[in-house]
Design a protein around this motif. Structure first.
Motif, short mmCIF file in Angstrom:
data_model
loop_
_atom_site.label_atom_id
_atom_site.label_comp_id
_atom_site.label_asym_id
_atom_site.label_seq_id
_atom_site.Cartn_x
_atom_site.Cartn_y
_atom_site.Cartn_z
N THR A 136 30.80 40.51 41.93
CA THR A 136 32.27 40.56 42.25
C THR A 136 33.05 39.97 41.26
O THR A 136 32.46 38.96 40.45
CB THR A 136 32.52 40.09 43.64
OG1 THR A 136 32.26 38.53 43.46
CG2 THR A 136 31.55 40.46 44.82
N GLN A 138 34.97 37.30 41.67
CA GLN A 138 34.73 35.86 42.05
C GLN A 138 33.55 35.24 41.63
O GLN A 138 33.44 34.03 41.11
CB GLN A 138 34.55 35.56 43.76
CG GLN A 138 36.32 35.76 44.29
CD GLN A 138 37.14 34.72 43.81
OE1 GLN A 138 36.75 33.85 43.35
NE2 GLN A 138 38.29 34.97 44.21
N ASP A 139 32.36 36.08 41.50
CA ASP A 139 31.14 35.67 40.80
C ASP A 139 31.42 35.53 39.13
O ASP A 139 30.80 34.49 38.99
CB ASP A 139 30.12 36.81 40.91
CG ASP A 139 29.50 36.94 42.21
OD1 ASP A 139 29.50 36.21 42.95
OD2 ASP A 139 29.10 38.00 42.51
N ALA A 141 34.37 34.73 37.91
CA ALA A 141 35.25 33.50 38.11
C ALA A 141 34.30 32.19 38.02
O ALA A 141 34.77 31.14 37.37
CB ALA A 141 36.14 33.44 39.25
N ALA A 142 33.51 32.09 38.76
CA ALA A 142 32.50 31.10 39.25
C ALA A 142 31.91 30.62 37.99
O ALA A 142 31.63 29.53 37.50
CB ALA A 142 31.65 31.09 40.36
N VAL A 173 41.96 32.06 37.25
CA VAL A 173 40.73 31.69 38.03
C VAL A 173 40.70 29.94 37.99
O VAL A 173 39.76 29.55 38.40
CB VAL A 173 39.44 32.27 37.79
CG1 VAL A 173 39.69 33.86 38.07
CG2 VAL A 173 38.88 32.00 36.29
N GLN A 241 40.93 40.54 45.80
CA GLN A 241 39.63 39.61 45.53
C GLN A 241 40.20 38.11 45.37
O GLN A 241 39.50 37.13 45.04
CB GLN A 241 38.63 39.91 44.63
CG GLN A 241 38.14 41.19 44.63
CD GLN A 241 36.96 41.85 43.62
OE1 GLN A 241 36.04 41.15 43.50
NE2 GLN A 241 37.64 42.53 42.63
N ILE A 243 42.57 37.13 43.07
CA ILE A 243 42.85 36.81 41.65
C ILE A 243 44.18 37.59 41.24
O ILE A 243 44.06 38.60 41.44
CB ILE A 243 41.65 37.15 40.69
CG1 ILE A 243 40.41 36.38 41.14
CG2 ILE A 243 42.09 37.10 39.33
CD1 ILE A 243 39.19 36.91 40.36
#
Length: 322
Positions: A136, A138-139, A141-142, A173, A241, A243
């Motif tokens: 995703t 967010q993955d 972004a991490a 992010v 999501q 962002i």
């Protein structure tokens, strides 16, 4: 049946009317410059215009020329000097040229041309290889926040829409946009090979460019840059999501400097008729381009604002000095 004399008289009246009328779109013999090599987005847009202008009867003939170099800066320099005052010439340009002019510190700017209309938009997508642990946005972004140096993005030319999007994603992010690890490629095939081969973490391009690989399962799309979900496309937006990233790669058409108000009206009217034609609508459908027609003063205002926005982003990543 009308007599020969009556028909001859009618023809004479029609010819007299045409002789006294201003140059119409049907009489136009246009030259459209694509300030890039054949095959790219600007070239495709110029040739799509050529096809639609003629097929719809808006213009009698359209000649496309290519002037490649430095993100369009070579082409616009030639256009501004060589086509000045010519009411039969147009040039395709877009988002990429805004960044290229800023990065190259070009003495020629978009303020020197005559804005005619924004034509199309294409939504951007970020993809990863199908076997990537990133599932995703967010993955991704991490991963950026954990170690931005280890995350590499593949895309088009430095300072172009793909590069700008990588910087905007990082900034959105909470990562340092100036440290974005971006790898520019001159062609879509090269960047695709790098993504599929696992040479980079993620790839950025227009949605249509990666559509086939996404549908075949070779690439995983983790987000699109549209404001809302695209009908018929099962890819979440970045906004949904969490962002805040909305971006579109737009393309437009401009006229030379020094044309008269009458010449500008003829060109503007011709472009408006073209974009409303069935021929143009069919081309948009085939290419996967979104209709983003914005004429006249509204386009001129958009262009000024976009120039400020893109330049600010390029400054944030150190590609343009403050």
């Amino acid at each position: 049946m009308k007599s020969f004399c009556a028909r001859l008289s009618g023809a004479a009246v029609a010819l007299t009317f045409l002789a006294g009328a201003p140059v119409s779109a049907q009489q136009l013999e246009l030259k459209v410059m694509a300030p890039a090599a054949p095959g790219g987005g600007w070239d495709q847009t110029a040739r799509a215009m050529q096809q639609a202008f003629v097929a719809s009867g808006v213009a009698r003939s359209v000649q496309v020329t290519n002037v490649a170099g430095a993100g369009g800066t070579v082409g616009i320099a030639q256009f501004v000097t060589g086509a000045k005052g010519d009411g039969n010439q147009l040039m395709v340009n877009g988002f990429v040229m805004v960044g290229a002019l800023a990065m190259n510190k070009s003495p020629v700017t978009l303020e020197q041309v005559t804005p005619i209309a924004r034509l199309t938009e294409e939504i951007q997508v970020i993809v990863v290889p199908a076997n990537s642990p990133i599932k995703t946005a967010q993955d991704l972004a991490a991963a950026l926040k954990a170690d931005i140096a280890k995350v590499t993005f593949a895309g088009g030319s430095a300072g172009g829409v793909d590069h700008v999007m990588a910087a905007l994603f990082a900034g959105a992010v909470g990562a340092d946009a100036k440290k974005v690890n971006y790898v520019p490629f001159s062609g879509g095939g090269e960047s695709l090979a790098a993504i599929l081969g696992g040479k980079v973490t993620a790839g950025i391009s227009g949605l249509s460019e990666y559509d086939g690989q996404i549908k075949s399962g070779k690439l995983r799309a983790i987000g699109v840059s549209s404001e809302k979900r695209i009908p018929g496309v099962d890819i979440p937006t970045f906004k949904e999501q969490g962002i805040d990233l909305v971006l579109a790669n737009w393309r437009s058409v401009v006229a030379p400097p020094g044309i008269t108000p009458e010449q500008k009206k003829v060109l503007s009217d011709a472009v408006e008729k073209m974009v409303k034609s069935d021929a143009w609508k069919e081309i948009l459908k085939q290419k996967g381009w979104d209709d983003a027609y914005l004429p006249g003063d509204a386009f001129a205002d958009f262009l000024k604002k976009e120039n400020v926005r893109v330049t600010d982003v390029l400054k944030s990543v150190g590609l343009v000095k403050s």
